[in-house]
Design a protein around this motif. Structure first.
Motif, mmCIF file in Angstrom:
data_model
loop_
_atom_site.group_PDB
_atom_site.id
_atom_site.type_symbol
_atom_site.label_atom_id
_atom_site.label_comp_id
_atom_site.label_asym_id
_atom_site.label_seq_id
_atom_site.Cartn_x
_atom_site.Cartn_y
_atom_site.Cartn_z
ATOM 1 N N PRO A 20 0.816 -1.206 0.000
ATOM 2 C CA PRO A 20 0.000 0.000 0.000
ATOM 3 C C PRO A 20 0.851 1.258 0.000
ATOM 4 O O PRO A 20 1.939 1.289 0.573
ATOM 5 N N ALA A 21 0.351 2.319 -0.633
ATOM 6 C CA ALA A 21 1.065 3.591 -0.644
ATOM 7 C C ALA A 21 1.302 4.049 0.785
ATOM 8 O O ALA A 21 0.411 4.007 1.615
ATOM 9 N N MET A 211 13.850 1.778 22.379
ATOM 10 C CA MET A 211 12.849 1.991 23.404
ATOM 11 C C MET A 211 11.773 0.877 23.408
ATOM 12 O O MET A 211 11.536 0.312 24.452
ATOM 13 N N LYS A 212 11.077 0.618 22.223
ATOM 14 C CA LYS A 212 9.901 -0.252 22.265
ATOM 15 C C LYS A 212 9.607 -0.865 20.904
ATOM 16 O O LYS A 212 9.854 -0.256 19.867
ATOM 17 N N THR A 213 9.064 -2.094 20.955
ATOM 18 C CA THR A 213 8.597 -2.789 19.755
ATOM 19 C C THR A 213 7.073 -2.860 19.760
ATOM 20 O O THR A 213 6.426 -2.635 20.789
ATOM 21 N N GLY A 214 6.505 -3.205 18.606
ATOM 22 C CA GLY A 214 5.061 -3.382 18.519
ATOM 23 C C GLY A 214 4.673 -4.193 17.305
ATOM 24 O O GLY A 214 5.371 -4.161 16.290
ATOM 25 N N TYR A 215 3.556 -4.927 17.430
ATOM 26 C CA TYR A 215 3.097 -5.726 16.292
ATOM 27 C C TYR A 215 1.625 -6.089 16.439
ATOM 28 O O TYR A 215 1.189 -6.588 17.486
ATOM 29 N N VAL A 216 0.848 -5.817 15.430
ATOM 30 C CA VAL A 216 -0.445 -6.441 15.156
ATOM 31 C C VAL A 216 -0.506 -6.614 13.641
ATOM 32 O O VAL A 216 0.275 -5.997 12.908
ATOM 33 N N CYS A 217 -1.414 -7.440 13.172
ATOM 34 C CA CYS A 217 -1.497 -7.700 11.729
ATOM 35 C C CYS A 217 -1.678 -6.412 10.927
ATOM 36 O O CYS A 217 -1.078 -6.230 9.867
ATOM 37 N N ALA A 218 -2.507 -5.510 11.444
ATOM 38 C CA ALA A 218 -2.838 -4.299 10.694
ATOM 39 C C ALA A 218 -1.702 -3.291 10.646
ATOM 40 O O ALA A 218 -1.715 -2.384 9.815
ATOM 41 N N SER A 219 -0.695 -3.453 11.511
ATOM 42 C CA SER A 219 0.412 -2.489 11.549
ATOM 43 C C SER A 219 1.693 -3.029 10.948
ATOM 44 O O SER A 219 2.570 -2.266 10.546
ATOM 45 N N GLY A 220 1.827 -4.349 10.892
ATOM 46 C CA GLY A 220 3.141 -4.908 10.623
ATOM 47 C C GLY A 220 3.989 -4.778 11.873
ATOM 48 O O GLY A 220 3.482 -4.529 12.977
ATOM 49 N N GLY A 278 -6.302 13.528 8.600
ATOM 50 C CA GLY A 278 -7.471 13.159 7.811
ATOM 51 C C GLY A 278 -7.269 11.954 6.929
ATOM 52 O O GLY A 278 -8.254 11.367 6.445
ATOM 53 N N ALA A 279 -6.019 11.560 6.703
ATOM 54 C CA ALA A 279 -5.756 10.371 5.882
ATOM 55 C C ALA A 279 -6.054 9.106 6.682
ATOM 56 O O ALA A 279 -5.904 9.076 7.907
ATOM 57 N N ALA A 280 -6.484 8.080 5.991
ATOM 58 C CA ALA A 280 -6.764 6.812 6.654
ATOM 59 C C ALA A 280 -5.462 6.081 6.955
ATOM 60 O O ALA A 280 -4.516 6.138 6.163
ATOM 61 N N PRO A 281 -5.382 5.400 8.091
ATOM 62 C CA PRO A 281 -4.180 4.619 8.373
ATOM 63 C C PRO A 281 -4.052 3.449 7.402
ATOM 64 O O PRO A 281 -5.057 2.888 6.947
ATOM 65 N N VAL A 282 -2.826 3.124 7.057
ATOM 66 C CA VAL A 282 -2.581 1.974 6.177
ATOM 67 C C VAL A 282 -2.929 0.692 6.920
ATOM 68 O O VAL A 282 -2.614 0.539 8.097
#
Length: 387
Positions: A20-21, A211-220, A278-282
């Motif tokens: 995705p862009a 500092m920190k990591t993170g992961y969910v399917c929608a974020s990578g 205003g842009a939608a999150p990828v």
């Protein structure tokens, strides 16, 4: 065989074009000057996943500073807290730890149950705590950031950006430097449990300080990483990685380019970076967890093979692990009516009167009786002396 490899590489690169862009926001900042050294889609709205816990920790630090809680305040794991999806602390329902230990577990293990437990302890409930998170985001000028939970498990309304996450991280360090060792810690030991960080820079990149990591399917796979090396203090943000390797190697590469001078100040500070309001999150879910996720990951590996078997890596240092030992305070039940406190005791006789009476001990044994004038009243016999 060579022809097959070329065909595969061409296929892989064609899949990369389907990303995705705005995918893979990257940001590199000088923490001393706040100058941007590199930025790619840094204002693109993105799901923060467990990078949310940076704000959870900040709110806790702020409440400690205000005196509403202390590092010794017990944090109890309720049934609601333990109902959260993994990653979890491994502790049992009604178990309590100090707020200090809870913060270490939150940051190092990225435990979702501990995020809720901290929220319930400080805010009384999740909603009240999340309101504090959003109030802080407003005060910091995080213009696209919005929170709906304290842990980062996916909610389409939970949004931030690389720019906002960098600003939040800078605020943590500048406002509460005393807590930075929490972000540098790579393991927490609680009894027989050893909870490990997913931030591999802490053990394989010299000068890494969190500092920190993170992961969910929608974020990578997301990462905020600090490094202090050769007098330079840099911060890198990588969002949307296709794997832990991808995320970690890209962050290390960014940091090395900053340390070597390959990338230089852009003339803009991170505070002046714009957000795509205003842009939608990828949504990375189709690429990370969808039916074609395997093809996407292979394509990303072909496009960026650093750290794969047989390939060079930026993560080649060996750093001793920093461990924190937490204490399980045991189980505390909620909702149990405790015994009413004893009423204050009022002596039957004034203390002075008792002191003046040579038989004060007898008076104390028989309140209301004038034993001195009534010798017929028997006294307790003395205990026999055993030989």
């Amino acid at each position: 065989m060579l022809q097959l490899r070329r065909l595969f590489l061409a296929f892989a690169l064609s899949l990369v074009s389907l990303v995705p862009a705005g995918a893979m926001p990257l940001l590199l900042v000088d923490r001393d000057t706040l100058e941007v050294l590199y930025a790619q889609e840094a204002g693109q709205p993105w799901h923060p996943a467990s990078l949310t816990k940076l704000m959870t920790a900040y709110v806790a630090f702020e409440e400690i500073a205000k005196g509403t809680v202390t590092l010794d305040t017990p944090v109890r794991l309720s049934k609601n807290a333990l109902a959260q999806a993994p990653s979890r602390s491994g502790l049992k329902v009604d178990t309590s730890v100090s707020l200090e230990d809870a913060l270490y577990i939150l940051i190092v293990k990225s435990a979702n149950d501990m995020a809720v437990a901290i929220a319930e302890t400080i805010g009384g409930n999740e909603a009240a705590f999340v309101a504090k998170m959003n109030d802080v985001a407003r005060r910091m000028g995080l213009s696209v950031t919005h929170f709906v939970n304290p842990h980062g498990l996916h909610d389409p309304r939970q949004v931030s950006s690389a720019r906002d996450l960098a600003v939040l991280s800078l605020y943590i360090e500048q406002t509460f430097p005393q807590y930075m060792p929490m972000f540098r810690t790579s393991t927490v030991k609680v009894g027989n449990l050893v909870l490990e960080s997913q931030n591999k820079l802490l053990t394989s990149f010299a000068g890494a300080t969190g500092m920190k990591t993170g992961y969910v399917c929608a974020s990578g796979l997301n990462l905020v990483a600090n490094v202090d090396r050769n007098g330079r203090r840099l911060l890198a943000v990588v969002l949307g990685g296709s794997s832990g390797r991808d995320r970690n190697e890209r962050a290390a590469e960014l940091l090395l380019k900053g340390l070597s001078g390959e990338v230089r100040p852009t003339g803009q500070t991170v505070l002046a970076l714009g957000n795509a309001a205003g842009a939608a999150p990828v949504d990375m879910r189709p690429n990370i967890c969808g039916k074609d996720a395997g093809d996407y990951v292979k394509a990303q590996e072909a496009a960026y093979p650093m750290g794969l078997k047989g390939q060079p890596s930026y993560l080649t240092d060996t750093i001793a692990q920093l461990q924190h030992v937490a204490v399980d305070l045991g189980r505390i039940r909620a909702g149990i009516v405790l015994p009413r406190p004893r009423p204050a005791h009022t002596p039957a006789f004034p203390v002075q009167a008792m002191a003046e009476n040579t038989a004060a001990s007898d008076v104390a044994l028989r309140p209301g009786l004038d034993v001195a004038d009534d010798p017929s009243i028997p006294f307790p016999r003395p205990r026999p002396v055993f030989r």
